[in-house]
Design a protein around this motif. Structure first.
Motif, PDB file in Angstrom:
ATOM      1  N   ARG A  90      52.863  66.300  15.571  1.00 45.88           N
ATOM      2  CA  ARG A  90      51.833  65.568  16.307  1.00 45.88           C
ATOM      3  C   ARG A  90      52.103  64.066  16.338  1.00 45.88           C
ATOM      4  NH1 ARG A  90      46.927  65.635  18.505  1.00 45.88           N
ATOM      5  NH2 ARG A  90      45.611  63.800  18.230  1.00 45.88           N
ATOM      6  N   VAL A  91      51.831  63.463  17.514  1.00 43.59           N
ATOM      7  CA  VAL A  91      51.860  62.017  17.716  1.00 43.59           C
ATOM      8  C   VAL A  91      50.424  61.569  17.930  1.00 43.59           C
ATOM      9  CG1 VAL A  91      52.741  60.137  19.131  1.00 43.59           C
ATOM     10  CG2 VAL A  91      54.135  62.163  18.779  1.00 43.59           C
ATOM     11  N   ASP A  92      50.011  60.485  17.280  1.00 45.06           N
ATOM     12  CA  ASP A  92      48.611  60.060  17.349  1.00 45.06           C
ATOM     13  C   ASP A  92      48.210  59.610  18.747  1.00 45.06           C
ATOM     14  OD1 ASP A  92      48.178  60.484  14.548  1.00 45.06           O
ATOM     15  OD2 ASP A  92      49.280  58.625  14.169  1.00 45.06           O
ATOM     16  N   HIS A  93      49.077  58.867  19.407  1.00 42.55           N
ATOM     17  CA  HIS A  93      48.782  58.382  20.765  1.00 42.55           C
ATOM     18  C   HIS A  93      50.047  58.552  21.595  1.00 42.55           C
ATOM     19  CE1 HIS A  93      45.019  56.543  19.352  1.00 42.55           C
ATOM     20  NE2 HIS A  93      45.717  56.191  18.284  1.00 42.55           N
ATOM     21  N   TYR A  94      49.872  59.049  22.816  1.00 39.41           N
ATOM     22  CA  TYR A  94      51.036  59.349  23.644  1.00 39.41           C
ATOM     23  C   TYR A  94      50.800  58.957  25.094  1.00 39.41           C
ATOM     24  CZ  TYR A  94      54.714  61.772  26.147  1.00 39.41           C
ATOM     25  OH  TYR A  94      55.772  62.050  26.963  1.00 39.41           O
ATOM     26  N   ARG A  95      51.842  58.373  25.712  1.00 43.43           N
ATOM     27  CA  ARG A  95      51.868  58.087  27.139  1.00 43.43           C
ATOM     28  C   ARG A  95      53.214  58.527  27.690  1.00 43.43           C
ATOM     29  NH1 ARG A  95      47.421  57.570  25.853  1.00 43.43           N
ATOM     30  NH2 ARG A  95      45.961  55.836  26.184  1.00 43.43           N
ATOM     31  N   ASP A  96      53.214  58.972  28.935  1.00 45.56           N
ATOM     32  CA  ASP A  96      54.455  59.453  29.551  1.00 45.56           C
ATOM     33  C   ASP A  96      55.403  58.328  29.928  1.00 45.56           C
ATOM     34  OD1 ASP A  96      54.106  62.276  29.534  1.00 45.56           O
ATOM     35  OD2 ASP A  96      52.624  62.079  31.134  1.00 45.56           O
ATOM     36  N   ASP A  97      54.839  57.153  30.301  1.00 42.35           N
ATOM     37  CA  ASP A  97      55.678  56.086  30.833  1.00 42.35           C
ATOM     38  C   ASP A  97      55.125  54.736  30.409  1.00 42.35           C
ATOM     39  OD1 ASP A  97      56.417  54.215  33.492  1.00 42.35           O
ATOM     40  OD2 ASP A  97      58.004  55.574  32.830  1.00 42.35           O
ATOM     41  N   VAL A  98      55.982  53.738  30.438  1.00 42.04           N
ATOM     42  CA  VAL A  98      55.562  52.385  30.065  1.00 42.04           C
ATOM     43  C   VAL A  98      54.417  51.906  30.952  1.00 42.04           C
ATOM     44  CG1 VAL A  98      56.307  49.977  29.940  1.00 42.04           C
ATOM     45  CG2 VAL A  98      57.842  51.798  29.165  1.00 42.04           C
ATOM     46  N   GLY A  99      54.453  52.270  32.241  1.00 44.65           N
ATOM     47  CA  GLY A  99      53.402  51.843  33.162  1.00 44.65           C
ATOM     48  C   GLY A  99      52.043  52.392  32.817  1.00 44.65           C
ATOM     49  N   ASP A 100      51.988  53.470  32.020  1.00 43.66           N
ATOM     50  CA  ASP A 100      50.707  54.054  31.634  1.00 43.66           C
ATOM     51  C   ASP A 100      50.063  53.338  30.451  1.00 43.66           C
ATOM     52  OD1 ASP A 100      51.174  55.974  33.587  1.00 43.66           O
ATOM     53  OD2 ASP A 100      52.148  57.343  32.168  1.00 43.66           O
ATOM     54  N   MET A 101      50.814  52.488  29.787  1.00 43.34           N
ATOM     55  CA  MET A 101      50.296  51.785  28.608  1.00 43.34           C
ATOM     56  C   MET A 101      49.402  50.621  29.029  1.00 43.34           C
ATOM     57  SD  MET A 101      51.528  53.067  25.639  1.00 43.34           S
ATOM     58  CE  MET A 101      51.781  51.731  24.446  1.00 43.34           C
ATOM     59  N   ARG A 102      48.246  50.504  28.386  1.00 38.99           N
ATOM     60  CA  ARG A 102      47.342  49.378  28.598  1.00 38.99           C
ATOM     61  C   ARG A 102      47.555  48.347  27.493  1.00 38.99           C
ATOM     62  NH1 ARG A 102      47.693  51.674  32.536  1.00 38.99           N
ATOM     63  NH2 ARG A 102      46.076  52.802  33.708  1.00 38.99           N
ATOM     64  N   ALA A 103      46.971  47.202  27.672  1.00 40.96           N
ATOM     65  CA  ALA A 103      47.184  46.103  26.723  1.00 40.96           C
ATOM     66  C   ALA A 103      46.791  46.499  25.309  1.00 40.96           C
ATOM     67  CB  ALA A 103      46.402  44.870  27.175  1.00 40.96           C
ATOM     68  N   HIS A 104      45.654  47.214  25.170  1.00 42.47           N
ATOM     69  CA  HIS A 104      45.221  47.565  23.824  1.00 42.47           C
ATOM     70  C   HIS A 104      46.071  48.677  23.208  1.00 42.47           C
ATOM     71  CE1 HIS A 104      43.109  50.445  26.442  1.00 42.47           C
ATOM     72  NE2 HIS A 104      43.143  51.266  25.408  1.00 42.47           N
ATOM     73  N   ASP A 105      46.820  49.434  24.059  1.00 36.52           N
ATOM     74  CA  ASP A 105      47.672  50.495  23.515  1.00 36.52           C
ATOM     75  C   ASP A 105      48.801  49.935  22.655  1.00 36.52           C
ATOM     76  OD1 ASP A 105      46.221  52.532  24.742  1.00 36.52           O
ATOM     77  OD2 ASP A 105      47.399  52.437  26.585  1.00 36.52           O
ATOM     78  N   TRP A 106      49.249  48.724  22.971  1.00 34.68           N
ATOM     79  CA  TRP A 106      50.334  48.125  22.195  1.00 34.68           C
ATOM     80  C   TRP A 106      49.854  47.612  20.839  1.00 34.68           C
ATOM     81  CZ3 TRP A 106      54.943  49.219  24.053  1.00 34.68           C
ATOM     82  CH2 TRP A 106      55.091  49.422  25.417  1.00 34.68           C
ATOM     83  N   LYS A 107      48.528  47.555  20.624  1.00 33.38           N
ATOM     84  CA  LYS A 107      47.971  47.010  19.387  1.00 33.38           C
ATOM     85  C   LYS A 107      47.430  48.095  18.462  1.00 33.38           C
ATOM     86  CE  LYS A 107      46.424  42.878  21.916  1.00 33.38           C
ATOM     87  NZ  LYS A 107      45.262  42.020  22.266  1.00 33.38           N
ATOM     88  N   ARG A 108      47.422  49.347  18.934  1.00 33.53           N
ATOM     89  CA  ARG A 108      46.771  50.406  18.183  1.00 33.53           C
ATOM     90  C   ARG A 108      47.425  50.682  16.838  1.00 33.53           C
ATOM     91  NH1 ARG A 108      43.259  53.841  20.907  1.00 33.53           N
ATOM     92  NH2 ARG A 108      43.200  53.658  23.184  1.00 33.53           N
ATOM     93  N   CYS A 109      48.745  50.823  16.842  1.00 35.40           N
ATOM     94  CA  CYS A 109      49.432  51.429  15.705  1.00 35.40           C
ATOM     95  C   CYS A 109      50.505  50.527  15.110  1.00 35.40           C
ATOM     96  CB  CYS A 109      50.064  52.753  16.126  1.00 35.40           C
ATOM     97  SG  CYS A 109      48.856  53.991  16.647  1.00 35.40           S
ATOM     98  N   ALA A 110      50.868  50.859  13.875  1.00 39.00           N
ATOM     99  CA  ALA A 110      51.928  50.115  13.187  1.00 39.00           C
ATOM    100  C   ALA A 110      53.284  50.379  13.810  1.00 39.00           C
ATOM    101  CB  ALA A 110      51.951  50.496  11.713  1.00 39.00           C
ATOM    102  N   LEU A 111      53.442  51.547  14.458  1.00 38.54           N
ATOM    103  CA  LEU A 111      54.741  51.910  15.015  1.00 38.54           C
ATOM    104  C   LEU A 111      54.566  52.488  16.411  1.00 38.54           C
ATOM    105  CD1 LEU A 111      57.794  52.440  14.903  1.00 38.54           C
ATOM    106  CD2 LEU A 111      57.303  54.575  13.676  1.00 38.54           C
ATOM    107  N   THR A 112      55.313  51.933  17.361  1.00 36.63           N
ATOM    108  CA  THR A 112      55.356  52.441  18.725  1.00 36.63           C
ATOM    109  C   THR A 112      56.813  52.693  19.096  1.00 36.63           C
ATOM    110  OG1 THR A 112      53.384  51.181  19.347  1.00 36.63           O
ATOM    111  CG2 THR A 112      54.791  51.987  21.139  1.00 36.63           C
ATOM    112  N   ALA A 113      57.097  53.905  19.576  1.00 34.75           N
ATOM    113  CA  ALA A 113      58.467  54.259  19.988  1.00 34.75           C
ATOM    114  C   ALA A 113      58.493  54.497  21.486  1.00 34.75           C
ATOM    115  CB  ALA A 113      58.950  55.499  19.245  1.00 34.75           C
ATOM    116  N   VAL A 114      59.427  53.840  22.179  1.00 36.07           N
ATOM    117  CA  VAL A 114      59.510  53.906  23.635  1.00 36.07           C
ATOM    118  C   VAL A 114      60.871  54.457  24.036  1.00 36.07           C
ATOM    119  CG1 VAL A 114      59.317  52.607  25.791  1.00 36.07           C
ATOM    120  CG2 VAL A 114      58.006  51.881  23.768  1.00 36.07           C
ATOM    121  N   ASP A 115      60.841  55.504  24.864  1.00 33.03           N
ATOM    122  CA  ASP A 115      62.081  56.128  25.345  1.00 33.03           C
ATOM    123  C   ASP A 115      62.397  55.608  26.744  1.00 33.03           C
ATOM    124  OD1 ASP A 115      64.221  57.712  25.948  1.00 33.03           O
ATOM    125  OD2 ASP A 115      63.125  59.605  25.962  1.00 33.03           O
TER     126      ASP A 115
END
Length: 697
Positions: A157-182
């Motif tokens: 399980r991943v706590d928060h997931y988006r399919d693409d960078v364009g789907d990320m909102r400003a607050h999504d980048w602040k949610r977690c200690a670790l964000t992985a982008v493919d």
């Protein structure tokens, strides 16, 4: 002995270098761009990446996984586990599409991924990264399929997931200690390979377009993350042929420089398994002791401007790829060339007139001596930047040829050339001293040499690799026998034994010292050979018992070195100390299992097994029969016989205790065989065989 113990204590308890300060707490963003290499980073085609390279630390990264060519799914799984991992059944397709589950997602088939990798010899624990972040009280965000593979916990399980960078909102980048982008633009297509139109021009155009898209998407991420976030850009896998990939470390407190890590001890070179401990450290999570990688640091400021620094990393990638591709051709030419030369020499001997036979002997002896010098030449070639030649492969071949001529010239230059075993001793001495000096200096000559430590293999980056050990041990034993032989022949047995122990003991220390050779199995293998030489030099009867006792002494010695090395800080320990720690933690089993498996699998390499087996059988036959073909040679140069016996013992033990297996006696034979031929021909020349009126023996 007191001095040696004192020096050991000082060296092994030296303080570790200070590490870089921790990054500000703004979260960690890991951007993975599978297939990205420094040759792709240009100011016109990838402006975002080009300017990012001047904002922080940069390096090459070796992405070798379970297989020689890594794929995107395997690269992301390796980051997840902190150990080499792969999809089941060797599949190299795109990572599975996560199944949405509330704000997060679940990776399909995750239990199978965990079970498959836990059962491999690497015992990779898929989900380790996500679990560690959760235990530290943090959460994970993933963008894209690969990002989800990397940060999913053991349940998938991943706590928060988006399919693409364009789907990320400003607050999504602040949610977690670790964000992985493919950023997977370079790997679209079947099997993780970029989709390529027919023809080289179409393929180049397709890759250029994909690079442009990837660069824009990286730019979107950099524009949206928090100002105090730490951003890591990593080329997590190969696309097409294996190569070194891009790594950048960007953060508010980072300055332009090269990245460095204890696992490689090479400035500007990391491994994929170093990503996991680095991410955990930056995210404020504890780093599990079982991880094989290490957290990287900065070595700033770099002396070069951005363009020069990037060019240096490109050159190292080029050198790694060319050297790896030249291994098979080099060995084929070396072995095949000798067989052809010896065959032509035998034919010429039979057909030429008696007065010309001496010339045939001399020419063949020089060919054999040059063949014996060739392994050392492969390391000395790295003294010059052959990779900057217009044709790097030709540049490497020319550098090896020039170095070979130089070694032969040294072997024939001094007064030792007048003795049959003299030139052979000279080649062995140059080889042993070259490798000893190199390993003491940090192994720069072994880096991507034809018989050295290959960056693309990502197995060993410093100290003696198994092939280098085989060459160093053989050269050291031959050198010790060659120097002690004349002293023993003069009746100074005690001096001869002391000389053999001095040279052999120095070789054992160089091989096993944690800061130099750092070779566990090498000490076990080399010690019996050294004791056998010393017994012969002292005039004692050589038997199995003292040789076996010497093996036990070698085990105690290397065990003591490993224990002392384990007392040092983790970022300054070598392979020896790490292995000792793993034995205490119960984690040495998978390592030993992997080494045994690799050793046994080496027997399946027909091109190594058959020549090595034939060489060992012939060597045993020659050594056991004093009146055989080499009987006259052994009577004239008894040092040759005892040197070959010592090499045989050492390589037999080396085969059993090292994961390279049959490659160790194969490389030893590649060095010892032409040395034996050289000595035999020198004895025949010294006896006048081939001259008019001199009969055959």
């Amino acid at each position: 002995m007191t001095l040696l113990v004192g020096l050991t204590g000082v060296a092994l308890t030296a303080a570790a270098p200070a590490s870089a300060s921790a990054e500000p707490d703004g979260g960690v963003v890991l951007i993975g761009v599978p297939g990205l290499r420094w040759g792709d980073v240009e100011p016109a085609s990838t402006p975002v990446l080009w300017h990012a390279a001047d904002r922080g630390g940069i390096a090459n990264i070796a992405v070798r996984g379970v297989e020689p060519r890594s794929c995107a799914a395997g690269g992301w799984l390796t980051i997840s586990a902190g150990a080499r991992a792969e999809p089941p059944h060797g599949g190299c397709g795109r990572p599975p599409r996560p199944r949405r589950d509330g704000a997060g997602a679940v990776v399909p088939g995750h239990p199978d991924l965990r079970a498959h990798n836990a059962a491999t010899t690497y015992a990779a624990q898929v989900g380790l990264l996500g679990d560690a972040v959760h235990r530290a009280g943090g959460c994970t965000t993933a963008v894209g399929r690969g990002g989800a593979l990397a940060v999913a916990d053991s349940s998938g399980r991943v706590d928060h997931y988006r399919d693409d960078v364009g789907d990320m909102r400003a607050h999504d980048w602040k949610r977690c200690a670790l964000t992985a982008v493919d950023i997977d633009d370079l790997t679209h297509g079947t099997g993780g390979r970029a989709a390529e139109p027919a023809g080289a021009a179409g393929a180049a155009a397709s890759r250029t377009a994909a690079l442009s898209r990837a660069d824009r998407r990286v730019g979107e991420v950099l524009a949206r993350v928090q100002e105090n976030a730490t951003v890591l850009i990593v080329g997590v896998a190969d696309v097409g042929r294996p190569g070194l990939r891009v790594t950048m470390h960007l953060g508010p407190s980072t300055a332009p420089g090269y990245l460095s890590v204890p696992s490689t001890r090479r400035t500007g070179l990391l491994t994929l398994t170093d990503v996991t401990p680095t991410v955990l450290r930056l995210a404020g999570a504890p780093v599990p002791a079982r991880l094989t990688g290490a957290s990287w640091t900065h070595r700033a400021p770099r002396p070069e401007e951005r363009a020069a620094a990037i060019e240096r990393l490109r050159e190292r990638d080029l050198a790694a790829r060319v050297a790896r591709s030249m291994v098979a051709p080099f060995n084929i030419v070396l072995v095949g060339g000798q067989l052809l030369a010896y065959g032509l020499a035998a034919l010429a001997w039979r057909r030429c007139r008696a007065e010309r036979r001496g010339l045939v002997l001399t020419a063949t002896r020089y060919v054999a001596l040059a063949a014996a010098a060739a392994p050392a030449a492969t390391y000395l070639a790295n003294l010059v930047p052959w990779w900057r030649a217009g044709h790097p492969a030709a540049g490497l071949a020319a550098a090896v040829a020039v170095a070979d001529v130089a070694v032969v010239a040294v072997a024939l230059a001094g007064p030792w050339r007048r003795r049959p075993f003299g030139p052979v001793t000279g080649v062995a001495a140059v080889t042993a001293l070259t490798l000893a000096a190199d390993v003491i200096a940090g192994s720069p000559l072994q880096a991507d040499s034809l018989n050295g430590n290959f960056s693309l293999v990502a197995g060993r980056f410093y100290g003696f690799g198994n092939l280098t050990f085989a060459l160093f041990a053989t050269a050291s034993l031959v050198c010790a026998a060659g120097l002690a032989g004349p002293v023993a022949a003069a009746g100074h047995r005690h001096r001869a034994a002391a000389l053999a122990l001095l040279i052999g003991g120095a070789a054992v220390v160089v091989d096993g010292w944690p800061g130099w050779g750092s070779d566990f199995g090498g000490v076990l293998a080399l010690t019996p050979g050294v004791v056998l030489l010393a017994l012969w030099a002292a005039g004692r009867r050589v038997s199995a018992r003292p040789v076996l006792l010497a093996g036990g002494a070698g085990a105690l010695l290397v065990g003591g070195l490993a224990y002392l090395d384990s007392l040092r800080p983790a970022d300054s320990r070598s392979h020896l100390g790490d292995f000792w720690k793993r034995m205490l933690d119960g984690g040495a089993g998978p390592i030993l299992e992997r080494k045994v498996d690799s050793m046994l699998n080496s027997l399946g390499n027909v091109w190594l097994t058959l020549p090595a087996t034939l060489a060992l059988v012939l060597l045993m036959a020659f050594l056991l029969r004093r009146d055989g073909v080499l009987g006259p040679v052994f009577r004239r140069t008894p040092a040759l016989r005892v040197a070959l016996l010592a090499v045989l013992v050492t390589t037999a033990v080396g085969f059993a205790v090292n994961d390279s297996g049959i490659a160790i006696p194969a490389l030893a034979a590649l060095f010892a065989a032409p040395l034996t031929v050289t000595t035999a021909l020198a004895v025949r020349s010294a006896d006048g065989i081939g001259a008019p009126g001199v009969p055959e023996p």
